[in-house]
Write an enzyme that holds these catalytic residues in place. Sequence first.
Site, PDB file in Angstrom:
ATOM      1  N   PRO A   2      46.458 -19.036  48.437  1.00 23.27           N
ATOM      2  CG  PRO A   2      45.898 -20.740  49.894  1.00 23.27           C
ATOM      3  CD  PRO A   2      46.091 -20.444  48.464  1.00 23.27           C
ATOM      4  CD  GLU A   3      50.260 -14.926  46.262  1.00 24.01           C
ATOM      5  OE1 GLU A   3      51.150 -14.060  46.410  1.00 24.01           O
ATOM      6  OE2 GLU A   3      49.536 -14.974  45.259  1.00 24.01           O
TER       7      GLU A   3
END
Length: 296
Positions: A2-3
């Site tokens: 998750p960015e």
Amino acid sequence: MPELPEVETVRRTLAPHLIGQRVMEVKIFLPKIVRYLNAEKFNEILTGKSFLEINRRGKYLLCHLSEGWTLVVHLGMSGQLIYFFGDPIEFDLENRSFSHRDIESELSKAKFMRHVHVIMQLDKQGFLIYHDIRRFGYLTVCPTVEHLSLKGIRDLGPEPLDDNFKLDILKRQFKTRKGKIKQLLLDQHLVAGIGNIYADEILFNAGIHPLRTGDSLTLKEFKRLYAAIRVILQKGIELNGTSISDYVDGEGWPGSFQEELKVYQREGKPCCNCSSIIERIKLGGRSAYFCPLCQK
DNA sequence: CCCGGCGCCTGAGGGC
DNA sequence: TGCCCTCAGGCGCCGG
């Protein structure tokens, strides 16, 4: 992983379900997933509060609650925050078992439930689940007025998709740095929200070699880098994020940016632009993928 | 201040 | 078939 685009997608998919809902009950199966206060206190604060607004800062999800509290979630490497619809009877809190469209067989259900660390029962027939295989993520709660001072959030660099994130700001952050540009992009203190996948894709888009130093970039290259940061992160959001290992959105659905990857995890494959073979090098302990011809 | 390296975690995949 | 090793990585922290 998750960015920024993944956390933004989680925010957008969760918000319509959570806003206005009240937390009826909180079950914590792994107390150490709660940071900066003990799990009992966390539970006590959360119970009875309603979701007012869901925001994001870098890779942090910020859920503003009633009575001046904010639930902060960082998904780490493999964290998933998923809203499940349905009758509470289908979801047995004590036994951690439930029914859902994507998790039908007993085997996959057991596999999934093993890593469910927090369950929040909401008032309108729904559950918010925190699931995290590698357990690098965490949840915390703090007074809303203090949430921007939390460790991890207080020192974050500018938001790359904000209107006031201009070329000059990017230049100011990078142009005197002797560090390698790939590592500078990953440094959350310089620019918030970029992780390993988008860093590689941004550098490919900008035509910049990951080993170049910040202070070696020309104005022309800064302009390309700036444009690439905006266009790649935006594209990531449009495609609901990158689902390579564990990422799913707030409803449990995968994204599709993985289909657009030009260099990440494409070692040995031909560059889509020039057919050169994509290379991989080790940089600060992690992989950096790039095209040796397109990226100078 | 800045950089490199480690620890936290589990599951997947390769070698033998 | 099964065991052991390595790798994946966000980020805080520590030491030089």
